[in-house]
Design a protein around this motif. Structure first.
Motif, short mmCIF file in Angstrom:
data_model
loop_
_atom_site.label_atom_id
_atom_site.label_comp_id
_atom_site.label_asym_id
_atom_site.label_seq_id
_atom_site.Cartn_x
_atom_site.Cartn_y
_atom_site.Cartn_z
N SER A 63 0.83 -1.20 0.00
CA SER A 63 0.00 0.00 0.00
C SER A 63 0.87 1.26 0.00
N LYS A 64 2.19 1.08 -0.08
CA LYS A 64 3.17 2.18 -0.16
C LYS A 64 3.32 2.93 1.15
N VAL A 65 2.71 2.42 2.19
CA VAL A 65 2.85 3.06 3.50
C VAL A 65 4.29 2.90 4.00
N TYR A 66 4.86 1.77 3.75
CA TYR A 66 6.20 1.47 4.27
C TYR A 66 7.09 0.99 3.13
N PRO A 67 7.62 1.91 2.36
CA PRO A 67 8.39 1.50 1.17
C PRO A 67 9.65 0.70 1.55
N MET A 68 9.93 -0.27 0.72
CA MET A 68 11.16 -1.04 0.88
C MET A 68 12.24 -0.36 0.05
N LEU A 69 13.29 0.06 0.73
CA LEU A 69 14.32 0.82 0.01
C LEU A 69 15.70 0.49 0.54
N GLU A 70 16.66 0.86 -0.25
CA GLU A 70 18.05 0.77 0.17
C GLU A 70 18.74 2.07 -0.22
N ILE A 71 19.57 2.57 0.67
CA ILE A 71 20.35 3.75 0.34
C ILE A 71 21.82 3.37 0.47
N THR A 72 22.51 3.49 -0.63
CA THR A 72 23.91 3.09 -0.65
C THR A 72 24.75 4.26 -1.13
N GLU A 73 26.00 3.99 -1.39
CA GLU A 73 26.93 5.04 -1.86
C GLU A 73 26.91 6.24 -0.91
N ASN A 74 26.94 5.95 0.38
CA ASN A 74 26.96 7.00 1.40
C ASN A 74 25.84 8.02 1.25
N GLY A 75 24.69 7.51 0.93
CA GLY A 75 23.52 8.38 0.85
C GLY A 75 23.21 8.87 -0.55
N ASN A 76 24.07 8.52 -1.51
CA ASN A 76 23.91 9.08 -2.85
C ASN A 76 23.08 8.23 -3.80
N LYS A 77 22.79 7.00 -3.39
CA LYS A 77 22.00 6.17 -4.29
C LYS A 77 20.80 5.59 -3.54
N LEU A 78 19.65 5.84 -4.09
CA LEU A 78 18.42 5.34 -3.48
C LEU A 78 17.80 4.32 -4.42
N THR A 79 17.47 3.16 -3.86
CA THR A 79 16.80 2.14 -4.66
C THR A 79 15.49 1.78 -3.97
N VAL A 80 14.40 2.03 -4.66
CA VAL A 80 13.09 1.75 -4.08
C VAL A 80 12.51 0.52 -4.77
N TRP A 81 11.97 -0.39 -3.97
CA TRP A 81 11.35 -1.59 -4.54
C TRP A 81 9.96 -1.24 -5.05
N LYS A 82 9.74 -1.50 -6.32
CA LYS A 82 8.47 -1.10 -6.94
C LYS A 82 7.75 -2.28 -7.59
N ASP A 83 8.38 -3.42 -7.56
CA ASP A 83 7.86 -4.55 -8.33
C ASP A 83 6.79 -5.31 -7.53
N PHE A 84 5.71 -4.62 -7.22
CA PHE A 84 4.64 -5.29 -6.50
C PHE A 84 3.31 -4.79 -7.02
N GLU A 85 2.28 -5.56 -6.75
CA GLU A 85 0.95 -5.15 -7.15
C GLU A 85 0.41 -4.25 -6.05
N ALA A 86 0.16 -3.01 -6.36
CA ALA A 86 -0.23 -2.05 -5.34
C ALA A 86 -1.60 -2.39 -4.76
#
Lengths: 383, 302, 559
Positions: free
Chosen positions: B229-252
């Motif tokens: 429901s996008k309330v609690y996004p699954m994400l990773e922040i790497t490269e000392n804060g410079n790269k954000l990866t958000v998981w989007k591969d789900f059925e909302a």
């Protein structure tokens, strides 16, 4: 090697000689020189330790707690507000039975802001369960460090070393600096059997119901009692290694004294000068320095004070509503043992100078004063 | 033996004191499976201060040091320093705190530790309130939620603190969110964190049936719907804060579906639900925009 | 099992709060008021399969690439998956829960693939020796007879199989065109059945002519009749016997026999069942312009939908709501057919709307050939009056094919009327099992309980939508050219892709979810199952909720 150093630096050299492995501290006047020099000594490799430069004293003690629980020898230094902020973790170190050594530079508590000395910071930690040793000279501030580790690691309780702001911390004296190699014989490396260790996994500090909390506290008290003998023995052993002996209390010309002034910290040295002066005048007066406040040296104090006719306790602190702390302690030590008057004097708060003249005033007043009326004698208050 | 989906080693045993369906417990079980026995936990005041067991017993087979509420991060940093000075560079030291101990009282020590980049994994198992003390609001409590200190007549109107942004501002090497509903993902993130030197921050959504007024069997369901429901996004922040990866591969799925079985949101009116749902979508869009923005800055990852 | 540590004196205690043991003394199972239990259900596909093939199970075995075990699982209920995998109307797929999610799993194609693997691997078939003294005669070698023979022989009974024709297979051989079921496949299947145990074959032997039923009764301990329906029903209108009018079944038999037929005439097929489709498409392949005339609409056609679709694609014409009224012959030869137009009236007993003539509406078609495919009937000459019949079929009592005579059993179309291959296979197996039970004096098993299972029992969060993997095929243009098999079958990759779509409804397939999510570490993962440690299970039921397939159930404590 003898060197002229300030009290704070004497502390740092004591840490260097004790092969401390983890240091964590936060700057606070008038302690700051201690950690500045330690930073340098760690940076230049003279001390093989990690220095965790934390964002608060609370965290400093938390880091020490963690490092000590992991089995490393751990040191921190602080003062006044910083010590107060640490309070919770000071308790934690005791409950976790961690042999951390802390040097506290006695400084008055705000408000108003004050950076000058009095003992209210350390004394408000009196009941936490730390061993408290009050130092009188720069030499002693250094020598106390390896002794403190030896004591702490034997009885599994932390030790707080206390010295007066500026009168010691910023004052230069000749100090016979301890060398690591010399100290190693006296204080072997710390290698506790029980520690955080994945090869022997235990959890520490789990919830305990009313079933066992009391027993755990009882054992802390037992350790405190054991510490009396350990402190004495360690003071003696230190003397045997380095020629400087330390004990729980230091009596001065008490043998035939009609009046004994009880002191602590730098006031003790000033008092000895006044004793000499008054003895020269034929006044039978002596002084007793209390070096160890916790565990309180009941026997030593009562043995010495029961032989005199009057006791005056000089407190550089105030326990609002119940006199000075040393006064309370001395009185309780003598309870039921003697009827002699015990009179308390509050002086030198917030760094007000306790000169020989002030001590002479106390002594003269004490000679005249009857049994403790009024209970609190404030010296030098502008009325 | 059939190949298991997640490591079979059980470092968290039975008999612990967690409530039925406790998400925090599931989180611990997964984390320890990822990290293995060469792990030391530092746990401040939180549910896990109790779950572990009573003296002299522990349900967890790795060493734990229980510490004061606000000190998890720095105590862990101290433990790490103490271990390394003893020659143990192998053990992973994990601060394991609740959201109160992270978002609120422990924030200062965590900030200090992150700024120094001390080599620990800091885990916030986020159940979105002070559950151990009996469901009081924390700064992690989401907008709209009831707690015992935000009664339905005066429910929480301020949004949940954005702890991820705060941690990202510290430029630490690794930040991730995880959910108990996605064990493989959670385990992957812990393994990744374990291999990185420095301060790693992992925030795990750990639904609390007791505090959320949720039927215990729905713990994992809630952990899943919070994500979809996008309330609690699954994400990773790497490269000392410079790269954000958000998981989007789900059925909302909808915000409304997510909150429906949670008693803590029961008082919300239709228009309030709609409003919060819209805010959830905006936050999600903002997150995606940031992901794109960071990716568009040339040379940032270096 | 650890015991709670208790201290009587502080002297026994560590000096600090420090743990010395685990928490296993704390039996948190006492917190529970409901408990999860592993409780496999019967998957709907299995209930949908007339033969009761353990579809869920063999699909899971395929996922594990245990192809032999998967094939053996089918063989337990159906000895000819290569056949049913081609010609079955696959009611299992109609029951597939996945059908309510995206598209039913292509069970039919999976079955066929396994069936073909069985033919390619003759070694998979366990060969049985004659171990029992009883002998059984099986009359008819269609799906029912072959199935009965197989299961009897497999159990060690010697079987003699009687067949009227010179080759075995019955309707499979004569009634189904090669583009659906190639002879080589059928031969492979029959060979594997015959080789599986003590079966002897007597072809070109008609019971009632070459051998009497009485003789069989004297020489065998039991008889199974599975002769099917090999006669076409008549239209019952004038000139039905003129040249150019033929039963569809006869035509198919001639096609399958390889007769070189000339069909290059305008052809009409009467009927809407599978035979009609087979006849129409066969005639089309022989060059005819073919029209199927059916008295109802497409919706009521009993033929398998895909067969109708294929026929349409290939160019078969359809004329619905019409029935032949009169055949016009010229010189004894078919020339025209007069058709009555129909409309749909009230539903009949089959539930389909009854066709009713539209008064005064007729039309005429020039027809070169007319094939009738309105149903088949039995030739019961050799069996009456000993064996009770009803509506020209053998009358049986109950589901195991028991006739009025205690040593005679029957099954397949001869009992049910025109039905599917798989039903015949099932009937043959069930009768064989009953015969065995009679031999050894065993009671019938209890009826399998029907469980309700639907998409609501699936935790769809664990699945992503996907289309059914279609059985690859040759093009319509290619197909029309001859009798080459249209569907070419799955390769392993397609097979794996499709089996992966199976929900494994109600049956644990070791997905680990229950074990993974247990907050109390109270589920023990064993090699072939999971166990719940009720000493510690707090009864949160996360395992039940998160089981993607309802393989766990909830029980109240104390029950």
């Amino acid at each position: 090697m003898k060197k002229v150093v300030m009290g704070n630096h004497a502390v740092s050299y004591g840490v260097r000689a004790s092969e401390v492995k983890v240091i964590s501290a936060y700057p606070v006047t008038p302690q700051t020189h201690i950690v500045e020099l330690l930073s340098e000594l760690v940076a230049n490799g003279e001390i093989d330790a990690k220095f965790i430069k934390v964002e608060s004293e609370h965290s400093a003690m938390a880091a020490c707690v963690g490092a000590s629980a992991a089995g490393s020898r751990t040191f921190t230094a602080t003062s006044s507000q910083g010590l107060l902020l640490m309070t919770e973790m000071l308790h934690w170190a005791v409950g976790a039975r961690l042999p951390i050594v802390l040097t506290n530079v006695n400084r008055a508590i705000g408000p108003p802001w004050s950076i000058w000395t009095d003992q209210n910071d350390s004394l408000s930690m009196r009941d936490v369960g730390w061993i408290q040793i009050y130092c009188e000279s720069n030499q002693e501030t250094q020598d106390a460090i390896p002794q403190a580790f030896k004591i702490a690691e034997e009885i599994n309780l932390p030790v707080m070393l206390v010295l007066d702001a500026f009168f010691l911390s910023h004052t230069y004296e000749i100090v016979d600096l301890l060398e690591t190699e010399q100290v190693r014989d006296f204080l072997p490396p710390y290698n506790p059997e029980i520690k955080l260790d994945t090869n022997d996994p235990h959890s520490f500090g789990n919830l305990s119901g009313p079933d066992y909390y009391m027993e755990l506290r009882y054992m802390i008290e037992e350790a405190m009692n054991d510490a009396r003998g350990v402190i004495k023995r360690v003071g003696k052993e230190f003397g045997e290694h380095f020629g400087r002996y330390y004990d729980m209390v230091v009596p001065y010309r008490c043998d035939d004294a009609d009046l004994i002034l009880v002191t602590s910290g730098t006031v003790a040295s000033t008092t000895r000068a006044v004793i000499d002066e008054m003895r020269d005048e034929g006044i039978k007066i002596g002084a007793l320095k209390i070096r160890v406040l916790r565990p309180f040296p009941f026997k030593e104090v009562s043995d010495i004070l029961c032989s005199t006719k009057k006791v005056a306790v000089l407190d550089r602190n105030i326990s609002f509503g119940n006199h000075g702390v040393f006064f309370q302690e001395v009185k309780s030590a003598l309870y039921g043992k003697t009827d002699i008057p015990i009179i308390g004097y509050i002086l030198g708060l917030g760094g007000r100078d306790v000169t020989p003249k002030v001590i002479r005033e106390v002594a003269d007043k004490a000679i005249k004063d009857k049994n403790p009326e009024p209970y609190i004698n404030w010296i030098g208050v502008k009325r | 033996m059939r190949e298991a989906r997640i490591p079979t080693e059980e470092l968290m045993g039975s008999g612990h004191l967690a409530c039925q369906g406790c998400g925090a417990t599931i989180a611990m079980r997964f984390a320890l499976k990822a990290l293995g026995s060469k792990t030391i936990l530092v746990i401040p005041a939180c549910c896990w201060a109790v779950i572990d067991g009573t003296f002299p017993h522990s349900a967890v087979d790795v060493p734990i040091f229980h510490t004061a509420f606000e000190t998890a991060a720095v105590t862990a940093a101290g433990v790490k320093a103490g271990l390394e000075m003893r020659g143990d560079f192998e053990t992973t030291v994990v601060a394991w705190a609740g959201d109160g101990g992270t978002f609120d009282i422990g924030l200062q020590a965590l900030s200090g530790t992150a700024e120094r980049n001390d080599d620990i994994i800091y885990v916030c198992y986020d159940n979105e309130a002070y559950m151990n003390t009996g469901i009081q609001r924390s700064s992690s409590t989401p907008v709209g939620a009831w707690t015992t200190t935000t009664p339905v007549t005066n429910y929480k109107t301020r949004p949940k603190k954005n702890m991820i942004d705060i941690m990202a501002a510290h430029a630490i090497p690794y930040i991730a969110t995880a959910s108990v509903a996605y064990p493989e993902d959670l385990i992957r993130k812990f393994k990744k964190a374990k291999a990185i030197k420095g301060t790693k921050y992992i925030q795990i959504l750990a639904p609390c049936p007791t505090g959320w007024k949720l039927s215990p069997e729905l713990t994992i369901w809630a952990g899943r719907k919070a994500v979809t429901s996008k309330v609690y996004p699954m994400l990773e922040i790497t490269e000392n804060g410079n790269k954000l990866t958000v998981w989007k591969d789900f059925e909302a799925t909808s915000f409304k579906e997510y909150i429906k079985p949670q008693g803590r949101f029961r008082h919300l009116k239709e228009n309030e639900i709609e409003k919060i749902g819209k805010d959830v979508e905006s936050s999600w869009q903002r997150l995606l925009a940031r992901e794109k923005m960071l990716a568009s800055i040339p040379g940032l990852e270096a | 099992m650890s015991k709670q540590i208790k201290f009587d004196s502080y002297r026994e205690m560590p000096i600090r709060s420090m743990t010395l043991d685990n928490m296993l003394w704390n039996k948190t199972g006492s917190w529970r008021n409901v408990k999860p239990v592993y409780d496999n259900k019967v998957s709907p596909c299995i209930l949908g399969c007339p033969a009761g093939e353990n579809i869920q199970h063999y699909i899971q075995l395929v996922i594990d690439k245990k192809y032999k075990e998967a094939w053996e699982t089918i063989i337990e209920s159906n000895p000819m998956p290569a056949v049913t995998g081609r010609v079955c109307s696959h009611p299992c797929m109609g029951k597939c829960t996945r059908g309510d999610y995206d598209e039913a799993v292509n069970i039919n194609a999976i079955e066929r693939t396994l069936g073909d693997m069985g033919i390619d691997n003759p070694g998979w078939m366990r060969e049985s020796e004659k171990t029992k003294k009883q002998k059984v005669a099986v009359i008819g070698s269609g799906p029912a007879g072959l199935s009965a023979a197989f299961y009897l022989a497999r159990a060690g009974y010697s079987v003699t199989l009687y067949e009227t024709e010179k080759a075995l297979g019955g309707v499979l051989r004569w009634g189904i065109p090669e583009y659906r079921l190639p002879n080589c496949v059928l031969d492979g299947v029959i060979e594997s059945i015959l080789n599986s145990g003590p079966i002897s074959v007597k072809t070109e032997t008609v019971v009632g002519k070459e051998i009497k039923l009485k003789e069989l009764e004297d020489n065998f301990d039991a008889i199974f009749i599975g002769i099917g329906l090999m006669e076409s029903r008549k239209l019952g209108i004038s000139n039905e016997d003129c040249e150019g009018v033929e039963s569809g079944l006869e035509y198919l038999k001639r096609v399958n026999s390889g007769d070189n037929l000339d069909s290059s005439k305008k052809t009409v097929v009467i009927g809407g069942g599978n035979t009609a489709m087979d006849v129409a498409r066969s005639a089309l392949r022989k060059g005819s312009d073919v029209t199927v005339v059916y008295r109802r609409t497409q919706a009521e056609m009993p033929a398998i939908a895909s067969e109708i679709e294929e026929a349409e694609k290939e160019g078969v014409n359809f004329r619905f709501l019409a029935a032949p009224k009169e055949i016009v012959a010229e010189g004894g030869k078919l020339s025209k057919v007069l058709f009555q137009e129909m409309e749909l009236g009230e539903p009949d007993e089959s539930g389909r709307r009854r066709p009713v003539p539209l008064e005064g509406k007729t039309f005429t078609m020039e027809v070169g050939r007319l094939f009738t495919a309105i149903g088949e009937r039995a030739d019961l000459d050799g069996f009456g009056p000993e064996v009770d019949t009803e509506w020209d079929l053998i009358k049986v009592n109950g589901e195991f094919g028991e006739t009025n005579k205690k040593n005679i059993f029957a099954g397949g179309d001869i009992v049910t009327g025109a039905a599917s291959v798989v039903e015949a296979v099932a009937a043959g197996r069930k009768a064989a099992e009953k015969i065995i039970r009679v031999f050894i004096g065993e009671a019938d098993p209890p009826k399998q309980e029907e469980t309700e299972f639907g998409i609501e029992n699936i935790n769809v969060d664990y699945f992503t939508k996907s289309n059914r993997t279609l059985n690859p095929r040759i093009s319509v243009e290619e197909a029309k050219k001859g009798f080459e098999e249209i569907l070419t079958g799955f390769d392993e990759q397609l097979l794996q892709k499709e089996v992966d779509r199976c929900f494994s409804c109600g049956v644990c397939n070791y997905c680990d979810n229950c074990w993974v999510y247990c907050p109390d570490t109270a589920i023990v993962r064993k090699d072939d199952r999971y166990e719940i440690d009720y000493d510690y299970c707090k009864g949160c039921l996360v395992c039940v909720e998160e089981c993607p397939r309802s393989a766990l159930s909830i029980e109240e404590e104390g029950k």
